[in-house]
Scaffold this active site. Structure first.
Site, PDB file in Angstrom:
ATOM      1  N   ASP A 109      -2.540  -1.709  10.063  1.00 58.69           N
ATOM      2  CA  ASP A 109      -2.627  -1.724   8.596  1.00 58.69           C
ATOM      3  C   ASP A 109      -3.111  -3.061   8.041  1.00 58.69           C
ATOM      4  OD1 ASP A 109      -1.609   0.822   8.572  1.00 58.69           O
ATOM      5  OD2 ASP A 109       0.391   0.260   7.873  1.00 58.69           O
TER       6      ASP A 109
ATOM      7  N   ALA B 123       0.844  -7.112   5.141  1.00 59.14           N
ATOM      8  CA  ALA B 123       0.364  -7.880   3.986  1.00 59.14           C
ATOM      9  C   ALA B 123       0.529  -9.376   4.242  1.00 59.14           C
ATOM     10  CB  ALA B 123       1.147  -7.463   2.733  1.00 59.14           C
TER      11      ALA B 123
ATOM     12  N   VAL C  45      11.007  -4.549   2.896  1.00 57.89           N
ATOM     13  CA  VAL C  45      10.891  -4.798   4.336  1.00 57.89           C
ATOM     14  C   VAL C  45      11.175  -3.489   5.083  1.00 57.89           C
ATOM     15  CG1 VAL C  45      11.897  -6.088   6.263  1.00 57.89           C
ATOM     16  CG2 VAL C  45      11.532  -7.221   4.071  1.00 57.89           C
TER      17      VAL C  45
ATOM     18  N   LYS D  79       0.838  -1.211   0.000  1.00 60.98           N
ATOM     19  CA  LYS D  79       0.000   0.000   0.000  1.00 60.98           C
ATOM     20  C   LYS D  79       0.861   1.243   0.000  1.00 60.98           C
ATOM     21  CE  LYS D  79       0.894   1.259   4.483  1.00 60.98           C
ATOM     22  NZ  LYS D  79       1.686   2.420   4.858  1.00 60.98           N
TER      23      LYS D  79
HETATM   24  O1  C5P Z   1      -0.535  -1.257  14.658  1.00 54.98           O
HETATM   25  P1  C5P Z   1       0.898  -1.562  14.382  1.00 54.98           P
HETATM   26  O2  C5P Z   1       1.423  -2.716  15.188  1.00 54.98           O
HETATM   27  O3  C5P Z   1       1.225  -1.690  12.937  1.00 54.98           O
HETATM   28  O4  C5P Z   1       1.689  -0.288  14.882  1.00 54.98           O
HETATM   29  C1  C5P Z   1       3.090  -0.288  14.990  1.00 54.98           C
HETATM   30  C2  C5P Z   1       3.512   0.910  15.829  1.00 54.98           C
HETATM   31  O5  C5P Z   1       3.242   2.122  15.121  1.00 54.98           O
HETATM   32  C3  C5P Z   1       2.755   1.058  17.143  1.00 54.98           C
HETATM   33  O6  C5P Z   1       3.391   0.337  18.159  1.00 54.98           O
HETATM   34  C4  C5P Z   1       2.840   2.548  17.386  1.00 54.98           C
HETATM   35  O7  C5P Z   1       4.103   2.898  17.890  1.00 54.98           O
HETATM   36  C5  C5P Z   1       2.759   3.123  15.989  1.00 54.98           C
HETATM   37  N1  C5P Z   1       1.384   3.498  15.591  1.00 54.98           N
HETATM   38  C6  C5P Z   1       0.794   4.602  16.177  1.00 54.98           C
HETATM   39  N2  C5P Z   1      -0.467   4.975  15.800  1.00 54.98           N
HETATM   40  C7  C5P Z   1      -1.137   4.277  14.860  1.00 54.98           C
HETATM   41  C8  C5P Z   1      -0.556   3.153  14.243  1.00 54.98           C
HETATM   42  C9  C5P Z   1       0.729   2.797  14.622  1.00 54.98           C
HETATM   43  O8  C5P Z   1       1.395   5.267  17.024  1.00 54.98           O
HETATM   44  N3  C5P Z   1      -2.350   4.662  14.520  1.00 54.98           N
END
Ligand code: C5P
Length: 303
Positions: free
Chosen positions: A138, A106, A97, A10
């Site tokens: 995501d 993904a 990556v 994406k």
């Molecule tokens: O949700 P995901 O595990 O992909 O998020 C990875 C990191 O990105 C989270 O631990 C956080 O630090 C940050 N994040 C955030 N706000 C979001 C999505 C991600 O702060 N809406």
């Protein structure tokens, strides 16, 4: 029997970021567009429990333990359906990556769909989306693809109409960036300032609906870009090289460090990708159209 699922990368055409929430996440207005760079995840029964393998140019950087989102997806589905996660997941990796293109997400969505088909669990779509949201912000979008507005931490999706195909070039950087580190830098840069509520841009949604690349180029934005540039200043040179080569818009993809260039057509994409490759400002450059469909079962065949 094995099942292969193809899943796209994406780009965020708008990433509006609010202030840090008490849980550490940030509220977003996140306009996702699925683009034609793909990973493939193949699920095959395994007698010895969960096993992950990976092939591709970046394979050495992919964790093969239970921190891999593909592993976590298989375990989450197995747990819900009270069955063992006896599966070999092979990831054919083409999405960069740690690049800001949701490559790990993904693989999580693809593994979930592949295990669901392999095990015949037939989880309802809403349940698959629920598991995706638990895995990461995501991941639900990787399952649905196309174009969508993500709110909350990005996991609550509203599908968006897109009136045509947009052409993109992606420049891969020499190293990755950690998403939490980029959000942390966003917080640091914003300290003491008033951070507005994130809202989707109507001009941007209209440009997507019309399929108008000039209007989209004028409306794209990424609130994480200053933070990504602060941690990785050389990206400014990549953005400048793409602009100089005629890109309509240049921006950091998500939390970066992959940079994304919107161009008018497939011919312009080849030209800009060629210029980026010879610019010395990136590791490689790829062209890809968007939107494309989300995670899709390709083969469902006897092993
Ligand atoms: O949700 P995901 O595990 O992909 O998020 C990875 C990191 O990105 C989270 O631990 C956080 O630090 C940050 N994040 C955030 N706000 C979001 C999505 C991600 O702060 N809406």
């Amino acid at each position: 029997m094995s099942v292969t699922v193809r899943v796209p990368a994406k780009v965020n055409v708008q990433l509006a970021v609010g202030a840090a929430r008490p849980d550490g996440f940030h509220d977003l207005a996140n306009v996702f567009l699925a683009v034609g760079l793909h990973d493939e995840v193949t699920a095959t029964p395994s007698a010895g429990g969960l096993r992950i393998t990976c092939e591709g140019p970046d394979a050495a950087q992919v964790p093969l333990d239970r921190t891999n989102l593909a592993a976590r997806a298989a375990l989450a589905l197995a747990e819900r359906y009270g069955r063992p996660a006896d599966v070999h997941l092979h990831i054919a990796k083409d999405i960069p990556v740690a690049g800001g293109m949701a490559g790990g997400s993904a693989d999580g969505a693809a593994a979930l769909l592949a295990c669901d088909a392999l095990w015949g669990t037939r989880a309802p779509r809403a349940e698959l989306l629920d598991i995706c949201a638990e895995l990461g912000s995501d991941v639900p979008f990787s399952l649905v693809g196309g174009a969508a507005l993500g709110t909350g931490r990005g996991e609550r999706l509203t599908p968006l109409e897109v009136g045509g195909t947009f052409h993109w070039v992606f420049a891969m950087a020499h190293r990755g960036l950690s998403t939490p580190a980029v959000f942390g830098e966003f917080d640091r840069l914003g300290e003491g300032t008033d951070i507005p509520e994130p809202v989707a841009s109507q001009d941007l949604l209209d440009a997507l609906a019309k399929g108008d690349p000039d209007a989209l180029a004028a409306a794209v934005s990424n609130d994480l870009q200053p933070a990504a540039l602060s941690l990785f200043p050389d990206l400014a040179g990549t953005l400048a090289a793409g602009r100089a080569a005629g890109a309509l818009a240049a921006l950091v993809s998500g939390s970066g460090p992959t940079t994304a260039f919107l161009v008018r057509d497939a011919e312009a994409a080849d030209r800009v990708a060629g210029a980026l490759r010879t610019s010395g400002t990136c590791r490689s450059a790829r062209t890809a159209p968007g939107p494309v469909p989300g995670a899709t079962v390709l083969t469902d065949r006897p092993a």
